[in-house]
Design an enzyme around this catalytic site. Structure first.
Site, PDB file in Angstrom:
ATOM      1  N   SER A 326     -35.689  31.056 -32.774  1.00  0.00           N
ATOM      2  CA  SER A 326     -34.781  30.627 -33.710  1.00  0.00           C
ATOM      3  C   SER A 326     -34.303  28.664 -33.912  1.00  0.00           C
ATOM      4  CB  SER A 326     -33.298  31.186 -33.384  1.00  0.00           C
ATOM      5  OG  SER A 326     -33.113  32.808 -32.700  1.00  0.00           O
ATOM      6  N   ASP A 350     -24.681  41.537 -43.724  1.00  0.00           N
ATOM      7  CA  ASP A 350     -25.459  41.678 -42.373  1.00  0.00           C
ATOM      8  C   ASP A 350     -25.003  42.931 -41.967  1.00  0.00           C
ATOM      9  OD1 ASP A 350     -26.717  41.801 -40.198  1.00  0.00           O
ATOM     10  OD2 ASP A 350     -26.186  40.729 -39.223  1.00  0.00           O
ATOM     11  N   ASP A 363     -31.596  43.229 -36.426  1.00  0.00           N
ATOM     12  CA  ASP A 363     -30.373  42.207 -36.359  1.00  0.00           C
ATOM     13  C   ASP A 363     -30.425  42.479 -34.306  1.00  0.00           C
ATOM     14  OD1 ASP A 363     -28.648  39.479 -37.293  1.00  0.00           O
ATOM     15  OD2 ASP A 363     -28.526  39.741 -35.028  1.00  0.00           O
ATOM     16  N   HIS A 369     -23.937  41.050 -38.751  1.00  0.00           N
ATOM     17  CA  HIS A 369     -22.185  40.198 -38.146  1.00  0.00           C
ATOM     18  C   HIS A 369     -21.666  39.496 -39.520  1.00  0.00           C
ATOM     19  CE1 HIS A 369     -24.964  37.626 -35.185  1.00  0.00           C
ATOM     20  NE2 HIS A 369     -25.511  38.350 -35.312  1.00  0.00           N
ATOM     21  N   CYS A 382     -28.003  34.713 -37.056  1.00  0.00           N
ATOM     22  CA  CYS A 382     -28.096  35.639 -37.613  1.00  0.00           C
ATOM     23  C   CYS A 382     -29.497  36.048 -37.814  1.00  0.00           C
ATOM     24  CB  CYS A 382     -27.102  35.724 -38.513  1.00  0.00           C
ATOM     25  SG  CYS A 382     -26.869  37.110 -40.196  1.00  0.00           S
TER      26      CYS A 382
END
Lengths: 630, 369
Positions: A326, A350, A363, A369, A382
């Site tokens: 990430s 999402d 996810d 999210h 995210c």
């Protein structure tokens, strides 16, 4: 019967005497001619030969340059010690001689092994140490017995010493005895004459890269030598000039704190001063003691270092390539803004997965999210936002943008052998694979690139470099370890890299968005726990790189072997508005970046910005999670 | 006490002491000894004292020998020769090995080198032999003489000690030559020797062959066998016309010259005193030899003549072989520079020779009536 005639006989005898006398004369004239030939006609030739015999040019090896940190703390120095050396070409029976020496000075089996190794690698007519660092008592003992050992001598030599031991070993590197490969380099630079008598050569790290700066100019002494090659007296002398000193950009205290923050974990940390590209700390752990290499490493230590599963000889900061996880997202977001693929406030919905070609890209947060804009996508990391973004940008746009940030190419740091990493693109795949069906880039492969997985693999220095570029508003400096080189003779300083190499075309308002989001990470997002109570504003991003493909199963930390646990990553810079330090941290098999990597960055920032010293290695925050909001 | 009487007695004693001594011969030998001490002072000063003792012993021996009439020497010829040959056989059987050669015989209280004895014993015996055949010697007599010569030479060459073998062979040959062996046979022998050279080559020891090969091309083996010759020729050549000066020779002082106080002392001398010094040395040897040949020419008996001639030519052989090998025109064989090289044995042998010459000279009139 012949009767003797005394008179006749005497005459004949005298004629024989005359013949003998003539022969004597003839022979003496012959000798005289020979003497005239040698002493008059060939005199010049023989006089030169006698001079050549008598006079020997003895090189005086210069002191190697020192390596000091930005505050003058010494990281590599020299000390003088006596060694017991054998010149194999002048010694007859080596085994016998060494046995004899062992009766006088202490010679361990490992000394013998090392000597044997040196003998195999040595240049001809070189004198090789059988023992180093003799005590005064041993020196005295040997000198009393020296006549028994032709070809053996005591020499005072300078030795390289790394006072910190294993400290900073991956950046300093080490020197070792000159081998054939080193000789080629010396010859290529036409430094042969200057290296007469030099026995050591930089093998890795700064010692290798700056070898020709550190070496200095060899001096020469014209000495009269006897037939045994021993110096009788000095006729003339040219003093050596010590090698240039290196002053590093590295802050040794910061380096120490960063190394200690890892505890006994493996990993790497690179901290860069964004405004100059100067490296403040370059950690790769575990490390090794470079002092072991100076006299020639013995086989047992060599084996241990090379066969250890922890691979202490690998410089993870430069040669370990890891998926960025990430930590890739802020750069993706910046790319999206720059290419106009997203606006900051543009939000997506999402649902907890991204569907592409019938495949669910999940996810980490079940149920998703909700509505996610760019700020939230970074702060809460995210995945779905970046699956979609990657799909919208396309692999070649991603590759082109990331390439500008230096990802997937050598940063040009002043240490040799840096790895390139992998910046995936259609072209890269075509080159990388042989079979035509493997060479094709599939659109589905782009999706996980967005969250820093897939083919992505970058070295910690590349991540730190990209972070520094971001922190420095797109002004690129080549990362470097040496701040300036000081000429020991003139005291003149040569600055390294005072100018930026390029300026990226990034809009300040775009950078501002990313900066804000990364500040948000450390305030209210995945980095908040690690940076709770910090007296400065920092910007960061956590990351977790998969070592092991779960194939849809739930990742549970306890259930997986340590070597298969995820790598923890963290990139950060601080203070956020005027960054003095930018870094990337990687903890191998550390789990979540927020758990293992961010606390290390906290300790480094606390020391560098506030002078706070940690009491213990950085803690592992088991409660921290990678994807916030659960 | 009458002091005049005491002085007279001392004067009388001295006169008798020096009576058998031939002044010219003594003067030349004395100059050579002086020169030797000088060179030794450069080549190996710590050995001067020992060498002076050697010189003293040799002079005493010379003085004793000088007083022995040739007649008496002739009587000793056969016993000395036989003793020498027996000792050589003993060496071959029980000798001590040193530096790869069996040359020494350990008698318990001292070690002797019987081959050294043969240098004098050989001409003594052959001179005696030809004296016995005062009638024109026949070919058969020469053959017998050659056989008596070759037995000890072969024994010495086998030790192996090429240098001494050559000296003994030469000593014997000189007697035969002076005895009047016809030129035809001499030339024939030379031709035969040339033809037999390849055969002799096969009989040589490896190290002897090596020495000859090294002489032909010393640079082929500069660190091994050629080292001695290369370094000594460098020493001589670098000495130039005037030399580098006493104790200033770098080749000598820095120990590049091997065996610099014994067989290679000439290189030290030549480096430090140059061509001029060499001329002086050659001159002294020439005078010594000239005086010896003169003594031989005037000797009373055939025995004395042959002995004097041969002993004189031994000096020549020593000097020529040594200077020839050190300057690189002859192979390296262990032959010292006469009266100059360090070492007691050769010195005593040489002074026995001088003593013999003096004795022959002193007795030149007695029998000649």
């Amino acid at each position: 019967m012949e009767f003797k005639n005394p008179q006749e006989e005497l005459e004949r005898f005298r004629s024989r005497l005359a013949v003998a006398g003539g022969f004597v004369l003839f022979c003496f004239v012959l000798l005289f001619i020979r003497f005239v030939w040698l002493q008059v006609i060939q005199h010049d030739y023989y006089r030169t030969r006698a001079e050549d015999n008598r006079i020997s040019l003895v090189p005086i090896v210069p002191n190697r340059g020192l390596i000091v940190d930005r505050n003058g703390a010494v990281l590599a120095r020299n000390y003088s010690a006596y060694t017991l050396e054998i010149t194999p070409s002048r010694a007859r029976d080596l085994e016998h001689i060494i046995d004899g020496l062992a009766a006088i000075v202490d010679i361990q089996p490992k000394d013998r092994k090392r000597f044997k190794k040196l003998l195999e690698e040595s240049r001809n007519f070189e004198s090789l140490p059988i023992r180093t660092r003799l005590t005064d008592e041993e020196v005295a003992k040997f000198i009393a017995h020296r006549y028994r050992f032709p070809g053996v001598d005591i020499k005072a030599r300078l030795f390289r010493q790394y006072p910190g031991g294993a400290f900073a070993s991956h950046l300093l590197g080490y020197i070792g005895r000159v081998n054939d490969r080193d000789l080629e380099k010396i010859e290529a630079r036409e430094q042969d004459a200057n290296y007469r008598g030099t026995e050591h050569f930089g093998k890795t790290g700064l010692e290798q890269r700056y070898e020709f700066e550190l070496h200095g100019d060899t001096g020469f002494e014209q000495v009269e030598v006897d037939a045994g090659g021993r110096a009788v007296r000095t006729l003339a002398r040219t003093a050596p000039v010590a090698g240039n000193n290196l002053t590093l950009t590295v802050d040794a205290e910061l380096q120490r704190i960063a190394e200690q923050a890892f505890g006994d974990r493996k990993g790497a940390l690179v901290a860069i001063e964004p405004a100059t590209g100067g490296i403040l700390a370059l950690v790769a752990v575990p490390n090794y003691d470079p002092n072991l290499f100076v006299d020639g490493i013995d086989t047992q230590n060599w084996k241990e270092l090379n066969e250890s599963p922890d691979k202490p000889m690998v410089n993870r900061a430069l040669n370990g390539a890891y998926p960025p996880g990430s930590t890739f997202k802020p750069f993706m977001a910046l790319g999206a803004l720059t290419l106009g693929k997203r606006r900051p406030e543009q939000a997506i919905s999402d649902p907890g997965f991204f569907n592409f070609g019938g495949h669910h890209f999940r996810d980490d947060k079940k149920g998703g999210h909700g509505m996610v804009d760019m700020y939230k996508s970074i702060v809460h990391s995210c995945d779905t936002y970046y699956y979609m973004l990657a799909n919208d940008m396309g692999i070649d746009n991603i590759a082109a943008f990331m390439g500008q940030l230096g990802l997937g190419s050598r940063t040009g740091i002043d240490i040799d052998g840096e790895s390139e990493g992998v910046l995936p693109s259609q072209e890269w795949k075509r080159k990388r694979f042989k079979k035509p069906e493997q060479q094709k880039w599939y659109a589905g492969e782009t999706i996980s690139i967005g969250i820093g997985q897939g083919y992505n693999a970058y070295t910690p220095i590349q991540l730190a470099h990209a972070t520094a570029i971001l922190a420095n508003n797109g002004v690129v400096f080549r990362p470097h370890l040496v701040k300036h080189i000081t000429d020991t003779r003139t005291g003149k300083r040569t600055e390294i890299e005072p100018k930026p190499t390029r300026q990226l075309e990034l809009k300040p308002e775009h950078i501002e968005v990313i900066r804000n989001a990364m500040v948000g990470v450390n305030k209210e997002g995945t980095g908040a726990r690690a940076f709770a109570g910090a007296e400065y504003v920092s910007a960061g991003k956590t990351g977790t790189a998969q070592v092991f493909s779960l194939k849809g199963a739930e990742y549970r930390e306890g259930g997986i072997k340590k070597e298969l646990r995820d790598h923890a990553l963290f990139i950060a810079f601080a203070p956020a508005d005027a960054p003095k330090i930018a870094l990337a941290v990687l903890v191998e098999n550390g789990g979540f970046g927020a758990q293992a990597a961010a606390p290390i960055a906290r300790q480094v920032f606390d020391y560098y910005l506030l002078g706070k010293r940690p009491k213990a290695p950085a803690p592992v925050d088991e409660a921290a999670v990678e994807e916030d909001g659960e | 006490m009458n002091p005049g009487l005491g002085l007279g007695m001392i004067r009388d004693f001295l006169r008798r002491l020096v009576a058998p001594i031939d002044p010219p011969l003594m003067a030349i030998a004395g100059l050579l000894l002086l020169l030797a001490v000088g060179v030794m002072g450069s080549a190996s000063p710590e050995r001067i004292n020992t060498q002076l003792i050697n010189v003293a012993v040799a002079l005493v021996v010379m003085r004793i020998v000088a007083q022995v009439p040739p007649q008496r020497l002739m009587h000793l010829a056969v016993p000395i020769y036989l003793a020498g040959v027996l000792l050589l056989i003993a060496v071959a059987l029980f000798g001590d090995v040193s530096k790869g050669a069996r040359r020494w015989l350990n008698l318990g209280f001292m070690r002797v080198q019987p081959s050294e004895l043969m240098k004098i014993a050989m001409p003594l015996l052959l001179a005696w032999f030809f004296q016995q055949r005062e009638a024109m010697p026949r070919l058969r007599d020469y053959a017998i003489a050659a056989a008596m010569l070759l037995v000890p030479v072969a024994l010495i060459a086998r030790q192996p000690d090429l240098g001494t073998a050559i000296l003994v062979l030469a000593a014997g040959f000189y007697v035969i030559f002076f005895a009047g062996l016809s030129w035809k046979i001499l030339i024939g022998m030379a031709a035969a020797a040339a033809a037999a050279a390849p055969l002799a080559w096969n009989l040589l020891h490896d190290y002897q062959r090596h020495r000859i090969l090294t002489l032909l091309d010393p640079e082929k083996d500069p660190l091994g066998k050629g080292f001695h010759i290369i370094q000594s020729t460098i020493a001589i050549g670098s000495g130039g016309i005037l030399g580098k000066g006493w104790r200033e020779g770098t080749q000598a002082q820095l120990e590049f010259i091997p065996e610099r106080h014994t067989d290679f002392i000439f290189a030290v001398f030549s480096e430090e005193f140059g061509l001029l010094g060499n001329l002086v040395l050659l001159g002294l040897y020439a005078l010594l030899i000239g005086r010896g040949l003169m003594i031989a020419a005037n000797a009373a008996t055939l025995f004395s003549r042959l002995l004097a001639g041969a002993v004189t030519m031994i000096f020549f052989t020593y000097a020529f072989v040594n200077m020839g090998m050190v300057s690189g025109i002859l192979p390296v064989v262990g032959v010292p520079l006469p009266l100059v090289s360090y070492g007691g044995t050769a010195l005593v042998t040489l002074f026995i020779g001088i003593g013999i010459l003096m004795s022959i000279h002193g007795n030149r009139m007695l029998v000649q009536k």
